[in-house]
Design an enzyme around this catalytic site. Sequence first.
Site, PDB file in Angstrom:
ATOM      1  CB  SER A 143      45.454  39.202  49.464  1.00 38.55           C
ATOM      2  OG  SER A 143      45.654  39.243  48.064  1.00 38.55           O
ATOM      3  CE1 TYR A 156      41.008  41.697  48.434  1.00 33.88           C
ATOM      4  CE2 TYR A 156      42.677  41.226  46.765  1.00 33.88           C
ATOM      5  CZ  TYR A 156      41.919  40.816  47.844  1.00 33.88           C
ATOM      6  OH  TYR A 156      42.053  39.546  48.341  1.00 33.88           O
TER       7      TYR A 156
HETATM    8  C1  8X3 Z   1      43.664  37.556  45.757  1.00 29.71           C
HETATM    9  C2  8X3 Z   1      44.958  37.711  45.044  1.00 29.71           C
HETATM   10  O1  8X3 Z   1      46.038  38.495  42.867  1.00 29.71           O
HETATM   11  O2  8X3 Z   1      43.622  38.686  43.008  1.00 29.71           O
HETATM   12  O3  8X3 Z   1      43.725  37.911  47.086  1.00 29.71           O
HETATM   13  O4  8X3 Z   1      45.017  40.178  44.249  1.00 29.71           O
HETATM   14  S1  8X3 Z   1      44.874  38.825  43.745  1.00 29.71           S
END
Ligand code: 8X3
Length: 258
Positions: A143, A156
């Site tokens: 990502s 994340y």
């Molecule tokens: C998703 C991209 O911008 O939400 O993997 O982190 S973001």
Amino acid sequence: MPENTPASTAPFKHAVVTGASSGIGAATVRKLRSEGWSVVAVARRAERLEALAAETGAVPFAADVTIDDDVAALAAFVAGNGGLDTLINIAGGARGADPMATANNDDWEWMFQVNVLGTMKMVRAFLPALRAHGHGTILNLTSSAALAPYEGGGGYNAAKFGQKAITGALRLEEAEHNIRVIEVVPGLVQTDEFALNRLGGDPAAAAKVYEGVAEPLVAEDVADVVSYAVGLPHHINLDEIVIRPVAQAANHKLIRRL
Ligand code: 8X3
């Protein structure tokens, strides 16, 4: 394949795709099947896999990539059903958008499990077969959250930075086994579930993520890039492919026309 062609040098086009029950994973299964690949489609949700299998002709296998026994059963199943030359790790995701001040243990643990440990477990299980094939490919979907941290992204970001790191290590480790390792790095992709899962199932909050963005990427855009990368002649390795909508010039610059 001609009888005198060693299996290790022949184009093979047998893929295992995780995260196949929705979004980019499901779109990748559809795209690869439309291009003549044999595909084992993997996800936890069996009913969704069955529907995808009926639609595309992919072979469904219900498994959780974070559970060792599931991954071992999958590897045995694939070995007994024609093997593979290409492993596509799409299972992953985000949970929560809390700042560090209120970070939730369960969310963080889930993100590390599915993005980092799930990828590791799949790679570890399939490396023997990929090495034996002689022209293996592994594609990990990370990502743009792996490129720059952002507020509320800590868990994340950390998971995707981690997944990116193991992808880089893997490329170095496996080059001598002629395994190419591709990293696809998407930015904003509007799917049915990504933002919804991240934001506790709140559809209004999920819709706001894409609000005013003229043309966010969709799952099929990323699937096109995935299939292009794994379909190239094996000596060509697109190490790292960053794919964003034009409206997102960088993580911190997203044009919204409200
Ligand atoms: C998703 C991209 O911008 O939400 O993997 O982190 S973001």
